[in-house]
Design a protein around this motif. Sequence first.
Motif, mmCIF file in Angstrom:
data_model
loop_
_atom_site.group_PDB
_atom_site.id
_atom_site.type_symbol
_atom_site.label_atom_id
_atom_site.label_comp_id
_atom_site.label_asym_id
_atom_site.label_seq_id
_atom_site.Cartn_x
_atom_site.Cartn_y
_atom_site.Cartn_z
ATOM 1 N N UNK A 10 0.522 -0.998 -0.196
ATOM 2 C CA UNK A 10 0.094 -0.003 -0.477
ATOM 3 C C UNK A 10 0.884 1.160 0.373
ATOM 4 N N UNK A 11 0.633 1.822 -1.324
ATOM 5 C CA UNK A 11 1.801 2.778 -1.088
ATOM 6 C C UNK A 11 0.353 4.232 -1.230
ATOM 7 N N UNK A 12 1.186 6.084 -0.563
ATOM 8 C CA UNK A 12 0.179 6.987 -0.299
ATOM 9 C C UNK A 12 0.844 7.861 -0.876
ATOM 10 N N UNK A 13 0.689 8.968 -0.749
ATOM 11 C CA UNK A 13 0.403 10.176 -1.848
ATOM 12 C C UNK A 13 1.027 11.018 -0.724
ATOM 13 N N UNK A 14 2.350 10.499 0.320
ATOM 14 C CA UNK A 14 3.204 11.410 1.139
ATOM 15 C C UNK A 14 4.649 10.703 1.172
ATOM 16 N N UNK A 15 5.455 11.014 2.403
ATOM 17 C CA UNK A 15 6.905 10.589 2.608
ATOM 18 C C UNK A 15 7.034 8.893 3.263
ATOM 19 N N UNK A 16 6.229 8.271 3.596
ATOM 20 C CA UNK A 16 6.014 7.438 4.651
ATOM 21 C C UNK A 16 6.298 6.203 3.155
ATOM 22 N N UNK A 17 7.162 5.893 4.130
ATOM 23 C CA UNK A 17 7.224 4.035 3.187
ATOM 24 C C UNK A 17 6.216 3.305 2.908
ATOM 25 N N UNK A 18 6.079 2.953 1.782
ATOM 26 C CA UNK A 18 4.797 1.834 1.214
ATOM 27 C C UNK A 18 4.975 0.821 2.646
ATOM 28 N N UNK A 19 3.154 0.326 2.985
ATOM 29 C CA UNK A 19 3.444 -0.712 4.095
ATOM 30 C C UNK A 19 3.145 -2.327 3.130
ATOM 31 N N UNK A 20 3.916 -2.964 3.938
ATOM 32 C CA UNK A 20 3.677 -3.694 2.804
ATOM 33 C C UNK A 20 2.798 -4.602 4.213
ATOM 34 N N UNK A 21 1.937 -5.748 3.858
ATOM 35 C CA UNK A 21 0.476 -7.025 4.295
ATOM 36 C C UNK A 21 1.218 -8.322 4.196
#
Length: 83
Positions: free
Chosen positions: A49-60
């Motif tokens: 899950x990738x968001x429009x911000x500078x956070x790393x994408x989350x792997x679930x």
Amino acid sequence: MKMTVCNIAKSRLEIIDINITKDNTTWFEDISENRGIQMLTDFEDCLLISEYNYNYPFLIYDVTRKNIDCNIHKALELKELHI
């Protein structure tokens, strides 16, 4: 391509080797409508899950786009459930 992701199951950052293609990724372009999700990507029976911000994408683990019907709200609920 190498990508740093937040592996929620391991509670750490890790580097994965992933090819983002039209076959394994759903892109979302309307930021106001989708609450910030940029893309959902299938990766080895996991969901990225990738968001429009500078956070790393989350792997679930053990979830795919098909399991959540490519639904942004379900993806956000899933992310919140695992954090």
